[in-house]
Scaffold this motif. Sequence first.
Motif, PDB file in Angstrom:
ATOM      1  N   PHE A 223       2.050   8.683  -6.266  1.00  0.00           N
ATOM      2  CA  PHE A 223       0.767   8.485  -5.578  1.00  0.00           C
ATOM      3  C   PHE A 223       0.721   7.129  -4.861  1.00  0.00           C
ATOM      4  CE2 PHE A 223      -0.718  11.798  -8.578  1.00  0.00           C
ATOM      5  CZ  PHE A 223      -1.326  12.642  -7.658  1.00  0.00           C
ATOM      6  N   LEU A 224       1.345   6.114  -5.420  1.00  0.00           N
ATOM      7  CA  LEU A 224       1.364   4.817  -4.749  1.00  0.00           C
ATOM      8  C   LEU A 224       2.194   4.857  -3.469  1.00  0.00           C
ATOM      9  CD1 LEU A 224       1.686   2.309  -7.749  1.00  0.00           C
ATOM     10  CD2 LEU A 224      -0.337   2.798  -6.357  1.00  0.00           C
ATOM     11  N   LEU A 225       3.362   5.488  -3.548  1.00  0.00           N
ATOM     12  CA  LEU A 225       4.204   5.584  -2.355  1.00  0.00           C
ATOM     13  C   LEU A 225       3.551   6.446  -1.272  1.00  0.00           C
ATOM     14  CD1 LEU A 225       7.795   5.939  -3.874  1.00  0.00           C
ATOM     15  CD2 LEU A 225       6.730   3.927  -2.853  1.00  0.00           C
ATOM     16  N   LYS A 226       2.855   7.483  -1.683  1.00  0.00           N
ATOM     17  CA  LYS A 226       2.174   8.316  -0.692  1.00  0.00           C
ATOM     18  C   LYS A 226       1.043   7.541  -0.017  1.00  0.00           C
ATOM     19  CE  LYS A 226      -0.403  11.828  -1.906  1.00  0.00           C
ATOM     20  NZ  LYS A 226      -0.874  13.153  -2.362  1.00  0.00           N
ATOM     21  N   THR A 227       0.331   6.733  -0.789  1.00  0.00           N
ATOM     22  CA  THR A 227      -0.730   5.904  -0.198  1.00  0.00           C
ATOM     23  C   THR A 227      -0.162   4.883   0.778  1.00  0.00           C
ATOM     24  OG1 THR A 227      -2.031   6.176  -2.226  1.00  0.00           O
ATOM     25  CG2 THR A 227      -2.660   4.387  -0.746  1.00  0.00           C
ATOM     26  N   VAL A 228       0.965   4.260   0.400  1.00  0.00           N
ATOM     27  CA  VAL A 228       1.603   3.293   1.300  1.00  0.00           C
ATOM     28  C   VAL A 228       2.085   3.977   2.576  1.00  0.00           C
ATOM     29  CG1 VAL A 228       3.579   1.734   1.538  1.00  0.00           C
ATOM     30  CG2 VAL A 228       2.237   1.733  -0.571  1.00  0.00           C
ATOM     31  N   ALA A 229       2.632   5.180   2.459  1.00  0.00           N
ATOM     32  CA  ALA A 229       3.097   5.903   3.647  1.00  0.00           C
ATOM     33  C   ALA A 229       1.939   6.274   4.557  1.00  0.00           C
ATOM     34  CB  ALA A 229       3.855   7.160   3.210  1.00  0.00           C
ATOM     35  N   TYR A 230       0.820   6.714   3.988  1.00  0.00           N
ATOM     36  CA  TYR A 230      -0.359   7.019   4.797  1.00  0.00           C
ATOM     37  C   TYR A 230      -0.861   5.770   5.530  1.00  0.00           C
ATOM     38  CZ  TYR A 230      -1.454  11.857   3.561  1.00  0.00           C
ATOM     39  OH  TYR A 230      -1.445  13.230   3.447  1.00  0.00           O
ATOM     40  N   SER A 231      -0.910   4.652   4.813  1.00  0.00           N
ATOM     41  CA  SER A 231      -1.404   3.423   5.439  1.00  0.00           C
ATOM     42  C   SER A 231      -0.487   2.980   6.569  1.00  0.00           C
ATOM     43  CB  SER A 231      -1.523   2.320   4.383  1.00  0.00           C
ATOM     44  OG  SER A 231      -2.426   2.691   3.363  1.00  0.00           O
ATOM     45  N   ALA A 232       0.826   3.075   6.368  1.00  0.00           N
ATOM     46  CA  ALA A 232       1.769   2.635   7.400  1.00  0.00           C
ATOM     47  C   ALA A 232       1.671   3.492   8.656  1.00  0.00           C
ATOM     48  CB  ALA A 232       3.191   2.660   6.837  1.00  0.00           C
ATOM     49  N   VAL A 233       1.561   4.806   8.466  1.00  0.00           N
ATOM     50  CA  VAL A 233       1.496   5.704   9.631  1.00  0.00           C
ATOM     51  C   VAL A 233       0.145   5.608  10.325  1.00  0.00           C
ATOM     52  CG1 VAL A 233       1.563   8.134  10.332  1.00  0.00           C
ATOM     53  CG2 VAL A 233       3.215   7.273   8.669  1.00  0.00           C
ATOM     54  N   ASN A 234      -0.939   5.581   9.559  1.00  0.00           N
ATOM     55  CA  ASN A 234      -2.273   5.569  10.164  1.00  0.00           C
ATOM     56  C   ASN A 234      -2.572   4.255  10.877  1.00  0.00           C
ATOM     57  OD1 ASN A 234      -2.676   8.132   9.154  1.00  0.00           O
ATOM     58  ND2 ASN A 234      -3.770   7.418   7.334  1.00  0.00           N
ATOM     59  N   ASN A 235      -2.025   3.153  10.392  1.00  0.00           N
ATOM     60  CA  ASN A 235      -2.242   1.878  11.079  1.00  0.00           C
ATOM     61  C   ASN A 235      -1.566   1.834  12.445  1.00  0.00           C
ATOM     62  OD1 ASN A 235      -3.850   0.652   9.119  1.00  0.00           O
ATOM     63  ND2 ASN A 235      -2.061  -0.042   7.956  1.00  0.00           N
ATOM     64  N   VAL A 321       6.457  17.134   2.137  1.00  0.00           N
ATOM     65  CA  VAL A 321       7.761  16.524   1.839  1.00  0.00           C
ATOM     66  C   VAL A 321       7.701  15.636   0.590  1.00  0.00           C
ATOM     67  CG1 VAL A 321       9.528  14.959   2.720  1.00  0.00           C
ATOM     68  CG2 VAL A 321       8.545  16.697   4.219  1.00  0.00           C
ATOM     69  N   PRO A 322       6.697  14.761   0.411  1.00  0.00           N
ATOM     70  CA  PRO A 322       6.628  13.990  -0.846  1.00  0.00           C
ATOM     71  C   PRO A 322       6.474  14.866  -2.089  1.00  0.00           C
ATOM     72  CG  PRO A 322       5.279  12.953   0.821  1.00  0.00           C
ATOM     73  CD  PRO A 322       5.689  14.272   1.378  1.00  0.00           C
ATOM     74  N   MET A 323       5.775  15.985  -1.966  1.00  0.00           N
ATOM     75  CA  MET A 323       5.622  16.866  -3.117  1.00  0.00           C
ATOM     76  C   MET A 323       6.958  17.505  -3.503  1.00  0.00           C
ATOM     77  SD  MET A 323       2.936  20.005  -3.586  1.00  0.00           S
ATOM     78  CE  MET A 323       3.699  20.928  -2.247  1.00  0.00           C
ATOM     79  N   LEU A 324       7.726  17.936  -2.504  1.00  0.00           N
ATOM     80  CA  LEU A 324       9.055  18.486  -2.799  1.00  0.00           C
ATOM     81  C   LEU A 324       9.985  17.414  -3.353  1.00  0.00           C
ATOM     82  CD1 LEU A 324       9.533  20.767   0.356  1.00  0.00           C
ATOM     83  CD2 LEU A 324       8.769  21.429  -1.934  1.00  0.00           C
TER      84      LEU A 324
END
Length: 341
Positions: A223-235, A321-324
């Motif tokens: 969940f932490l890595l997914k949050t970081v990935a969302y923040s990086a892409v959305n920014n 992809v993160p879920m897989l």
Amino acid sequence: MIQPADSLSVATTDNVQPVSTPSGGGGWLTPARVLSWLPRNATPAQQDSAIQAHFKPSEIHWSTRPDTLHLPGHDKGRNMLDVQLPQYYREGFFSNDTLFHPELPGGRYGVAGDPVPYNVRGDNVITLLLLALFVFSVIAFSNSRMFIVRQTRSFFYSHKTDSMEVTETAVELRFQFVLAFMTCLLYSLFFYFHTIAKVGSAFVLPSEYYLIFVFLALFIVYFLLKTVAYSAVNNVFFDRRRNKEWLQTLLFITAMEGVLLFPAVMLQTYFELSLKNVETYFIIVLIIVKILTFYKCFVIFFRGKVLYIQIFLYFCALEIVPMLALWGAHDMIVSLLKINF
């Protein structure tokens, strides 16, 4: 009343006077025999006086015969408490026998019965974890129930303008983080049940309970890595306000996901719900969560824009992809920790 001539004459006072032994009835003189000479209404003091009159303490003469509790032709045994005793006297065939040494713990005698099969309902560690989750969730819900109602209403309400600002207090944020941690722990318990049922309990870990904490760390990192990935892409592609709104929505969805998963774990633990039904329930909850996530992603980022292909690519890259990858990491961890005979 006429008494026999050889009967014992008893005084009417409290003390019984010494008298001669009645004639007849040979045999050893015993206290019971002396008491039988007294009348039935004799007091304890009179009985004691009669015993003291017929029995006198004498000197004890201990036996002087040699000890014969040793092998013929050998000297008598040595004292085992003697510090000068050689070691070969202390060690022998029965040195470690619990019957020879009562101070040593004894083993099991007889044939061992069949072990009781493992039951999650009787597992103290699982019960303690579920009880802690229940207490924390009740306390958090009691302090933030109005926040849940407000967030649920705003979740499905599509705003016509972009001036929506979601405000959350520190208590509400702590409440969501507690429920998000509860989601990670429930997923780790589900993976633990699945692994024990499908793979077994033979792992290199000191106890199979360590597997729960390994899965818990895996989900927290996920969940932490997914949050970081969302923040990086959305920014990169969206403004700061939309990114903040999306992170708040993602945290709320994760928190509510734990609330939905909690009944299934409780039913499996205490009502013996089959693992297959629990897996089906988890898959249904996961599908619902992904649909709601896709809906909020469309409302926040892609509403009013003809970018249908982009939203699918965005969602697959940051959700599917993160879920897989999570499932692959689970299989790799189990294969590394499992003892292969």
